[in-house]
Scaffold this motif. Sequence first.
Motif, PDB file in Angstrom:
ATOM      1  N   SER A   1       0.861  -1.179   0.000  1.00 60.59           N
ATOM      2  CA  SER A   1       0.000   0.000   0.000  1.00 60.59           C
ATOM      3  C   SER A   1       0.897   1.228   0.000  1.00 60.59           C
ATOM      4  N   GLU A   2       0.338   2.398  -0.308  1.00 55.55           N
ATOM      5  CA  GLU A   2       1.159   3.609  -0.310  1.00 55.55           C
ATOM      6  C   GLU A   2       1.693   3.897   1.083  1.00 55.55           C
ATOM      7  N   GLU A   3       0.892   3.640   2.092  1.00 55.02           N
ATOM      8  CA  GLU A   3       1.352   3.864   3.462  1.00 55.02           C
ATOM      9  C   GLU A   3       2.531   2.957   3.781  1.00 55.02           C
ATOM     10  N   GLN A   4       2.450   1.686   3.368  1.00 57.39           N
ATOM     11  CA  GLN A   4       3.562   0.765   3.605  1.00 57.39           C
ATOM     12  C   GLN A   4       4.795   1.172   2.810  1.00 57.39           C
ATOM     13  N   ALA A   5       4.587   1.673   1.577  1.00 51.18           N
ATOM     14  CA  ALA A   5       5.717   2.137   0.772  1.00 51.18           C
ATOM     15  C   ALA A   5       6.443   3.282   1.473  1.00 51.18           C
ATOM     16  N   ALA A   6       5.688   4.229   2.029  1.00 53.95           N
ATOM     17  CA  ALA A   6       6.291   5.353   2.752  1.00 53.95           C
ATOM     18  C   ALA A   6       7.024   4.861   4.000  1.00 53.95           C
ATOM     19  N   ASP A   7       6.437   3.902   4.712  1.00 59.74           N
ATOM     20  CA  ASP A   7       7.080   3.359   5.914  1.00 59.74           C
ATOM     21  C   ASP A   7       8.346   2.591   5.555  1.00 59.74           C
ATOM     22  N   LEU A   8       8.318   1.860   4.436  1.00 66.30           N
ATOM     23  CA  LEU A   8       9.501   1.122   4.010  1.00 66.30           C
ATOM     24  C   LEU A   8      10.621   2.085   3.629  1.00 66.30           C
ATOM     25  N   ASP A   9      10.283   3.150   2.925  1.00 65.26           N
ATOM     26  CA  ASP A   9      11.283   4.159   2.577  1.00 65.26           C
ATOM     27  C   ASP A   9      11.915   4.751   3.835  1.00 65.26           C
ATOM     28  N   ALA A  10      11.093   5.091   4.828  1.00 70.90           N
ATOM     29  CA  ALA A  10      11.615   5.666   6.075  1.00 70.90           C
ATOM     30  C   ALA A  10      12.516   4.674   6.806  1.00 70.90           C
ATOM     31  N   ALA A  11      12.116   3.396   6.837  1.00 72.33           N
ATOM     32  CA  ALA A  11      12.914   2.375   7.518  1.00 72.33           C
ATOM     33  C   ALA A  11      14.250   2.159   6.815  1.00 72.33           C
ATOM     34  N   MET A  12      14.243   2.189   5.480  1.00 70.64           N
ATOM     35  CA  MET A  12      15.491   2.016   4.736  1.00 70.64           C
ATOM     36  C   MET A  12      16.423   3.197   4.977  1.00 70.64           C
ATOM     37  N   ARG A  13      15.884   4.408   4.996  1.00 73.97           N
ATOM     38  CA  ARG A  13      16.725   5.586   5.231  1.00 73.97           C
ATOM     39  C   ARG A  13      17.356   5.532   6.623  1.00 73.97           C
ATOM     40  N   GLU A  14      16.622   4.999   7.565  1.00 77.24           N
ATOM     41  CA  GLU A  14      17.088   4.964   8.950  1.00 77.24           C
ATOM     42  C   GLU A  14      18.184   3.933   9.171  1.00 77.24           C
ATOM     43  N   THR A  15      18.151   2.825   8.406  1.00 78.82           N
ATOM     44  CA  THR A  15      19.012   1.691   8.740  1.00 78.82           C
ATOM     45  C   THR A  15      20.023   1.294   7.680  1.00 78.82           C
ATOM     46  N   VAL A  16      19.849   1.728   6.428  1.00 85.13           N
ATOM     47  CA  VAL A  16      20.695   1.225   5.338  1.00 85.13           C
ATOM     48  C   VAL A  16      21.431   2.401   4.689  1.00 85.13           C
ATOM     49  N   SER A  17      22.739   2.485   4.893  1.00 88.73           N
ATOM     50  CA  SER A  17      23.502   3.644   4.410  1.00 88.73           C
ATOM     51  C   SER A  17      23.620   3.678   2.895  1.00 88.73           C
ATOM     52  N   SER A  18      23.515   2.534   2.228  1.00 88.38           N
ATOM     53  CA  SER A  18      23.654   2.492   0.766  1.00 88.38           C
ATOM     54  C   SER A  18      22.349   2.829   0.043  1.00 88.38           C
ATOM     55  N   TYR A  19      21.255   3.014   0.786  1.00 88.60           N
ATOM     56  CA  TYR A  19      19.948   3.291   0.179  1.00 88.60           C
ATOM     57  C   TYR A  19      19.876   4.739  -0.291  1.00 88.60           C
ATOM     58  N   LEU A  20      19.316   4.953  -1.503  1.00 85.92           N
ATOM     59  CA  LEU A  20      19.335   6.281  -2.113  1.00 85.92           C
ATOM     60  C   LEU A  20      17.957   6.889  -2.363  1.00 85.92           C
ATOM     61  N   GLY A  21      16.886   6.094  -2.328  1.00 90.14           N
ATOM     62  CA  GLY A  21      15.550   6.620  -2.592  1.00 90.14           C
ATOM     63  C   GLY A  21      14.734   5.654  -3.421  1.00 90.14           C
ATOM     64  N   CYS A  22      13.459   6.016  -3.690  1.00 89.58           N
ATOM     65  CA  CYS A  22      12.574   5.061  -4.369  1.00 89.58           C
ATOM     66  C   CYS A  22      11.593   5.781  -5.292  1.00 89.58           C
ATOM     67  N   VAL A  23      10.974   4.976  -6.168  1.00 87.54           N
ATOM     68  CA  VAL A  23       9.962   5.484  -7.091  1.00 87.54           C
ATOM     69  C   VAL A  23       8.959   4.367  -7.347  1.00 87.54           C
ATOM     70  N   GLU A  24       7.711   4.750  -7.514  1.00 89.28           N
ATOM     71  CA  GLU A  24       6.665   3.793  -7.874  1.00 89.28           C
ATOM     72  C   GLU A  24       6.956   3.206  -9.256  1.00 89.28           C
ATOM     73  N   VAL A  25       6.671   1.918  -9.419  1.00 93.98           N
ATOM     74  CA  VAL A  25       6.930   1.219 -10.681  1.00 93.98           C
ATOM     75  C   VAL A  25       5.680   1.231 -11.554  1.00 93.98           C
ATOM     76  N   ASP A  26       5.876   1.571 -12.829  1.00 97.27           N
ATOM     77  CA  ASP A  26       4.820   1.481 -13.823  1.00 97.27           C
ATOM     78  C   ASP A  26       5.409   0.788 -15.050  1.00 97.27           C
ATOM     79  N   ARG A  27       5.041  -0.452 -15.266  1.00102.27           N
ATOM     80  CA  ARG A  27       5.626  -1.236 -16.364  1.00102.27           C
ATOM     81  C   ARG A  27       5.231  -0.695 -17.736  1.00102.27           C
ATOM     82  N   ASN A  28       4.283   0.218 -17.794  1.00103.45           N
ATOM     83  CA  ASN A  28       3.921   0.832 -19.073  1.00103.45           C
ATOM     84  C   ASN A  28       4.918   1.913 -19.491  1.00103.45           C
ATOM     85  N   LEU A  29       5.758   2.363 -18.562  1.00104.94           N
ATOM     86  CA  LEU A  29       6.808   3.314 -18.902  1.00104.94           C
ATOM     87  C   LEU A  29       7.967   2.553 -19.548  1.00104.94           C
TER      88      LEU A  29
END
Length: 459
Positions: A347-375
């Motif tokens: 869900s979007e809420e889980q995506a935001a929480d996952l992004d926050a958790a990655m920023r807090e704990t993983v130094s190699s993490y750079l950011g995220c974007v929603e996937v659209d296979r039509n792009l």
Amino acid sequence: MNITMTGPPSVAVDTDEALAEELRRSSQIWRARFASVDLVNLPRMAMLAQTNAVSAAARRAGLDSTRPFGGQGMAPGEFVRIVRPLFETWDAEAVTLSERTAEKVHRGLLVSFEGAMRCNNPPEPPLKEPTGVLTKDPHLAFSIGARRVVVTFDPRWLTTSTATTTLHEAAQEPLVFSGIGTVASVSEGGQIRISALVFGQPETLVQAQFEYAKQSILPEPPGLTWMDFRNELSKSELAQLHLGQSRERGTVSRKSIALLFDEDEVLPGQIDRDVLTQVSRVVPEYRRDLGVAVASLLFNDRGVAVADLAAHFLAREPALWKTLTVPGLTTLIKSFNLAVSTVSGLSEEQAADLDAAMRETVSSYLGCVEVDRNLPLHDQLLPPYDDYHVAGAELRLVYSAARRLQDEANGEDLEEPLNEWRERGLFRTVAWEEDLEQSAAEERDASMLIQAWLNSQSE
């Protein structure tokens, strides 16, 4: 008779430990997207472990790093051009100066700062060494809550004459500066004095859009907004990070996201472990039906500008959910070898929480974007099949028929990957799961190759 008294540790010890922990939690990687780099104190930068790239930039620009910038011709301007993008990907860890941390900082602490500041005693040419007397020396001043913050600097290390002009403007009205430095003192009255290592003016939205327009070759893709050009490295814009993107929080619609990493900073299998660990934290067990894949992210130049690749990777109408920006991703593509992990079923809420958790704990993490296979870029660059399926408390390692045949032919121990994940204890059970769609696609490809070979033999 000897009586030994025991009791709790002293309040002072508890307070010191709590203070150290609070400051540790407040530390984060300092990166800045500058419109102008106004000061770089090269001699004092040597105190930081991250300054090799800055020293290399000085050598490349033809600077004599033992001499101040004044009198070195065009070299300082070339140095600013080279060093400015370096600060966007720097990894110096500093305590962010805020109302919460201002009460706790102490002498010698490395801090990052940003705010609208006035310049007192703006420097006049010829630029001279500071006297050490605050009422005479040039310095920046601003407030954080009830505390006054003074940023002192050696004007001989102002990069260009434009920087001097900017400080004179700041003497007339406050200008926003961002930088990093060490706490020189904290007075009894609460004034914090910082000795600056680097400072400059953060890039604005208008400047970011202008830079994109200069670099791009292709027409601007539909769906780009001002949010795609915000300065996400500017502390003053943190509150706007998810502005306009949180309207769906709490809804049950599911989406896939792509998490980006610095591939040179991770060991084999580390991204898999980091992502699945944080997924287990932020997604309730009873709601897990997720696919996860990990791969290198190879943009290449494709005959277009890097800014175009970034824009077309991030733009869609309606807008994609994302934490990356066009200028930010442009810099990442230029600066790093990138890896990506896709996670589907959030869900979007889980995506935001996952992004926050990655920023807090993983130094190699750079950011995220929603996937659209039509792009087109998403379809071409992102992994087409999952490596893992998380279902409730079970982790399923995904395989295809062709991959299984290859592993068996090579004598691979098929229990070893399962046992490795079982030992980590993240999931109650671990099992294999065949990707029937991938197996069918591989079977079709194999049939086509065999048919082509038979046709060539009959000719």
